[in-house]
Design a protein around this motif. Structure first.
Motif, PDB file in Angstrom:
ATOM      1  N   PRO A  88       0.785  -1.234   0.000  1.00 54.85           N
ATOM      2  CA  PRO A  88       0.000   0.000   0.000  1.00 54.85           C
ATOM      3  C   PRO A  88       0.819   1.287   0.000  1.00 54.85           C
ATOM      4  CG  PRO A  88      -0.090  -1.050   2.153  1.00 54.85           C
ATOM      5  CD  PRO A  88       0.603  -2.008   1.228  1.00 54.85           C
ATOM      6  N   ALA A  89       2.092   1.221   0.371  1.00 54.55           N
ATOM      7  CA  ALA A  89       2.902   2.440   0.451  1.00 54.55           C
ATOM      8  C   ALA A  89       3.873   2.580  -0.717  1.00 54.55           C
ATOM      9  CB  ALA A  89       3.670   2.458   1.778  1.00 54.55           C
ATOM     10  N   VAL A  90       3.697   1.761  -1.757  1.00 53.53           N
ATOM     11  CA  VAL A  90       4.645   1.743  -2.877  1.00 53.53           C
ATOM     12  C   VAL A  90       3.898   1.974  -4.189  1.00 53.53           C
ATOM     13  CG1 VAL A  90       6.404   0.366  -4.057  1.00 53.53           C
ATOM     14  CG2 VAL A  90       6.067   0.094  -1.590  1.00 53.53           C
ATOM     15  N   GLU A  91       4.483   2.776  -5.072  1.00 54.67           N
ATOM     16  CA  GLU A  91       3.891   2.983  -6.393  1.00 54.67           C
ATOM     17  C   GLU A  91       4.000   1.704  -7.212  1.00 54.67           C
ATOM     18  OE1 GLU A  91       5.466   6.412  -8.349  1.00 54.67           O
ATOM     19  OE2 GLU A  91       4.998   7.743  -6.667  1.00 54.67           O
ATOM     20  N   ARG A  92       3.075   1.532  -8.160  1.00 58.19           N
ATOM     21  CA  ARG A  92       2.952   0.278  -8.906  1.00 58.19           C
ATOM     22  C   ARG A  92       4.257  -0.187  -9.547  1.00 58.19           C
ATOM     23  NH1 ARG A  92       0.142  -3.520 -10.021  1.00 58.19           N
ATOM     24  NH2 ARG A  92      -1.744  -2.666  -9.136  1.00 58.19           N
ATOM     25  N   ALA A  93       4.946   0.652 -10.290  1.00 55.04           N
ATOM     26  CA  ALA A  93       6.161   0.214 -10.988  1.00 55.04           C
ATOM     27  C   ALA A  93       7.213  -0.264  -9.996  1.00 55.04           C
ATOM     28  CB  ALA A  93       6.714   1.340 -11.857  1.00 55.04           C
ATOM     29  N   ALA A  94       7.397   0.477  -8.926  1.00 58.64           N
ATOM     30  CA  ALA A  94       8.374   0.086  -7.904  1.00 58.64           C
ATOM     31  C   ALA A  94       7.930  -1.194  -7.201  1.00 58.64           C
ATOM     32  CB  ALA A  94       8.560   1.216  -6.897  1.00 58.64           C
ATOM     33  N   ALA A  95       6.629  -1.322  -6.958  1.00 55.86           N
ATOM     34  CA  ALA A  95       6.101  -2.520  -6.304  1.00 55.86           C
ATOM     35  C   ALA A  95       6.364  -3.756  -7.160  1.00 55.86           C
ATOM     36  CB  ALA A  95       4.608  -2.357  -6.031  1.00 55.86           C
ATOM     37  N   GLU A  96       6.130  -3.650  -8.456  1.00 59.02           N
ATOM     38  CA  GLU A  96       6.369  -4.783  -9.352  1.00 59.02           C
ATOM     39  C   GLU A  96       7.844  -5.161  -9.389  1.00 59.02           C
ATOM     40  OE1 GLU A  96       4.431  -3.814 -13.058  1.00 59.02           O
ATOM     41  OE2 GLU A  96       2.442  -4.102 -12.173  1.00 59.02           O
ATOM     42  N   GLN A  97       8.727  -4.157  -9.346  1.00 62.43           N
ATOM     43  CA  GLN A  97      10.171  -4.438  -9.316  1.00 62.43           C
ATOM     44  C   GLN A  97      10.555  -5.152  -8.021  1.00 62.43           C
ATOM     45  OE1 GLN A  97      12.005  -0.611  -9.955  1.00 62.43           O
ATOM     46  NE2 GLN A  97      11.946  -0.829 -12.185  1.00 62.43           N
ATOM     47  N   THR A 138       2.139 -17.527 -10.339  1.00 63.76           N
ATOM     48  CA  THR A 138       1.618 -16.260 -10.832  1.00 63.76           C
ATOM     49  C   THR A 138       1.741 -15.233  -9.721  1.00 63.76           C
ATOM     50  OG1 THR A 138       0.027 -17.462 -12.208  1.00 63.76           O
ATOM     51  CG2 THR A 138      -0.442 -15.130 -11.786  1.00 63.76           C
ATOM     52  N   ARG A 139       2.173 -14.039 -10.079  1.00 62.92           N
ATOM     53  CA  ARG A 139       2.311 -12.987  -9.082  1.00 62.92           C
ATOM     54  C   ARG A 139       1.334 -11.861  -9.405  1.00 62.92           C
ATOM     55  NH1 ARG A 139       7.411 -14.285 -10.911  1.00 62.92           N
ATOM     56  NH2 ARG A 139       7.663 -12.266 -11.908  1.00 62.92           N
ATOM     57  N   THR A 140       0.564 -11.461  -8.400  1.00 64.36           N
ATOM     58  CA  THR A 140      -0.365 -10.350  -8.522  1.00 64.36           C
ATOM     59  C   THR A 140       0.071  -9.281  -7.534  1.00 64.36           C
ATOM     60  OG1 THR A 140      -2.181 -11.828  -9.124  1.00 64.36           O
ATOM     61  CG2 THR A 140      -2.782  -9.637  -8.303  1.00 64.36           C
ATOM     62  N   VAL A 141       0.259  -8.063  -8.028  1.00 66.53           N
ATOM     63  CA  VAL A 141       0.729  -6.973  -7.184  1.00 66.53           C
ATOM     64  C   VAL A 141      -0.385  -5.953  -7.020  1.00 66.53           C
ATOM     65  CG1 VAL A 141       2.445  -5.133  -6.937  1.00 66.53           C
ATOM     66  CG2 VAL A 141       3.085  -7.295  -8.004  1.00 66.53           C
ATOM     67  N   ARG A 142      -0.650  -5.618  -5.774  1.00 70.11           N
ATOM     68  CA  ARG A 142      -1.594  -4.530  -5.465  1.00 70.11           C
ATOM     69  C   ARG A 142      -0.769  -3.429  -4.841  1.00 70.11           C
ATOM     70  NH1 ARG A 142      -5.663  -8.402  -2.298  1.00 70.11           N
ATOM     71  NH2 ARG A 142      -6.478  -9.568  -4.046  1.00 70.11           N
ATOM     72  N   ALA A 143      -0.755  -2.273  -5.481  1.00 77.27           N
ATOM     73  CA  ALA A 143       0.087  -1.158  -5.022  1.00 77.27           C
ATOM     74  C   ALA A 143      -0.763   0.083  -4.790  1.00 77.27           C
ATOM     75  CB  ALA A 143       1.174  -0.900  -6.040  1.00 77.27           C
ATOM     76  N   ALA A 144      -0.094   1.102  -4.245  1.00 79.97           N
ATOM     77  CA  ALA A 144      -0.776   2.361  -3.923  1.00 79.97           C
ATOM     78  C   ALA A 144      -1.303   3.051  -5.177  1.00 79.97           C
ATOM     79  CB  ALA A 144       0.180   3.288  -3.173  1.00 79.97           C
ATOM     80  N   LEU A 145      -0.524   3.047  -6.238  1.00 80.31           N
ATOM     81  CA  LEU A 145      -0.916   3.766  -7.456  1.00 80.31           C
ATOM     82  C   LEU A 145      -0.779   2.869  -8.665  1.00 80.31           C
ATOM     83  CD1 LEU A 145       0.920   7.118  -6.733  1.00 80.31           C
ATOM     84  CD2 LEU A 145      -1.499   6.643  -6.397  1.00 80.31           C
TER      85      LEU A 145
END
Length: 141
Positions: free
Chosen positions: A103-112, A134-141
């Motif tokens: 929740p505290a990380v932007e999407r691109a950084a979260a995926e990295q 399979t990896r699913t990422v839920r991020a702040a943005l």
């Protein structure tokens, strides 16, 4: 590889309708075949144990790579879903979905971060090439 720790567990009874206990007694559970697979359910099963281990291990790996990247992973959660089914060759196989909340990380950084953790995590390394993960990422943005 230099082994740093070895866990030991023993299964008794009827396999999936049996009992497991670690050598130090910290984990001791009855097992039951899930209702979805024709069993009675009502107790733990190997897929749940694998899911719990993978989720905890991956979360730890995520925190390691986040520290290195100086990323804020406060409030992060990792959920592992482990499915089992026929593999088409007369046996059974597993499929894993990792759902990572950052929740505290932007999407691109979260995926990295999740990609980096997938390279570090021992469960990911053990399953690579054997189990579809399979990896699913839920991020702040």
């Amino acid at each position: 590889m230099q082994v740093l720790y070895t866990a030991s567990a023993r299964a008794t009874g009827d396999g999936r309708d049996g009992h497991v206990r670690t050598s130090d007694g910290t984990v001791e559970l009855d097992l039951a075949l899930p209702k979805e697979m024709g069993g009675a359910g009502g107790a733990a099963n190997p897929e749940q144990l694998f899911a719990a281990g993978y989720a905890a291990c991956f979360h730890s790996a995520l925190r390691v790579v986040a520290r290195q990247a100086k990323a804020d992973v406060s409030g992060s959660v990792v959920e592992a879903e482990v499915g089992i089914g026929p593999n088409g060759s007369g046996g059974y196989g597993l499929a894993v979905t990792l759902v990572v909340d950052l929740p505290a990380v932007e999407r691109a950084a979260a995926e990295q971060l999740v990609d980096a953790a997938h390279q570090v995590c021992p469960y990911s390394n053990a399953t690579r090439g054997n189990v579809e993960v399979t990896r699913t990422v839920r991020a702040a943005l």
